[in-house]
Scaffold this motif. Structure first.
Motif, short mmCIF file in Angstrom:
data_model
loop_
_atom_site.label_atom_id
_atom_site.label_comp_id
_atom_site.label_asym_id
_atom_site.label_seq_id
_atom_site.Cartn_x
_atom_site.Cartn_y
_atom_site.Cartn_z
N THR A 93 0.83 -1.21 0.00
CA THR A 93 0.00 0.00 0.00
C THR A 93 0.87 1.25 0.00
O THR A 93 0.57 2.22 -0.71
CB THR A 93 -0.95 -0.01 1.21
N ALA A 94 1.95 1.24 0.76
CA ALA A 94 2.85 2.39 0.80
C ALA A 94 3.46 2.64 -0.59
O ALA A 94 3.51 3.77 -1.06
CB ALA A 94 3.94 2.17 1.85
N LYS A 95 3.92 1.57 -1.24
CA LYS A 95 4.50 1.70 -2.58
C LYS A 95 3.47 2.25 -3.56
O LYS A 95 3.77 3.13 -4.37
CB LYS A 95 5.01 0.36 -3.07
N GLU A 96 2.24 1.74 -3.49
CA GLU A 96 1.17 2.20 -4.38
C GLU A 96 0.85 3.68 -4.17
O GLU A 96 0.33 4.33 -5.07
CB GLU A 96 -0.09 1.36 -4.17
N ASN A 97 1.17 4.19 -2.98
CA ASN A 97 0.93 5.59 -2.67
C ASN A 97 2.18 6.45 -2.81
O ASN A 97 2.22 7.59 -2.35
CB ASN A 97 0.34 5.72 -1.26
N GLY A 98 3.22 5.89 -3.45
CA GLY A 98 4.42 6.66 -3.76
C GLY A 98 5.46 6.79 -2.68
O GLY A 98 6.40 7.58 -2.82
N ALA A 99 5.33 6.03 -1.60
CA ALA A 99 6.32 6.11 -0.52
C ALA A 99 7.67 5.58 -0.99
O ALA A 99 7.74 4.63 -1.77
CB ALA A 99 5.84 5.33 0.70
N GLN A 100 8.74 6.19 -0.52
CA GLN A 100 10.10 5.79 -0.88
C GLN A 100 10.66 4.72 0.05
O GLN A 100 11.77 4.25 -0.15
CB GLN A 100 11.01 7.02 -0.87
#
Length: 141
Positions: A93-100
């Motif tokens: 979910t973090a990756k899908e929301n652009g988190a590094q």
């Protein structure tokens, strides 16, 4: 079979129930510290085994990274892969929301678990609710 769901509304209560069972009743975290102002806006996740809630986690976004919080599994379901599954779903979910990357404050006894998931300790030990913790981070490319 264990399934992880991002939950809202009525099912969000399942996450809260698991958190209270683990943190308040098992680990004696004061009830007033368990819920906070971030619960209203965070992404909540619940692990289910045969439709019974057995684990939970909360994800927020802080300074461009995901912050995993309130990750817990009922004692009778620990060492079953449930914690790993919750973390993997939150990372996705973090990756899908652009988190590094991700960060979290881990209880020191859980550091080996997070090390296996690729997290590294980035702070000295500190106290949170009477339990020793360290900050940990994981980045991806």
């Amino acid at each position: 079979m264990i399934k992880i769901h991002e939950v809202q509304d009525d099912r969000q209560q399942d996450a809260y129930d698991v958190r209270f069972q683990v943190f308040v009743y098992e680990q004696n975290v004061p009830e007033e510290m368990e819920m906070d102002e971030h619960d209203e806006t965070a992404h909540h996740f619940t692990a289910y085994h045969d439709h019974v809630p057995i684990g939970a986690g909360r994800l927020r976004f802080v300074d461009g990274v995901g912050k995993a919080e309130r990750v817990c599994v009922l004692s009778s379901y620990r060492s079953t892969g449930t914690g790993r599954a919750i973390m993997e779903k939150m990372e996705q979910t973090a990756k899908e929301n652009g988190a590094q990357g991700m960060k979290l404050n881990a209880q020191t006894r859980a550091v080996p678990f997070y090390n296996k998931l690729g997290y590294s300790t980035t702070s000295d030990e500190f106290d949170d609710a009477g339990i020793p913790h360290v900050e940990m981070k994981k980045t991806w490319t």
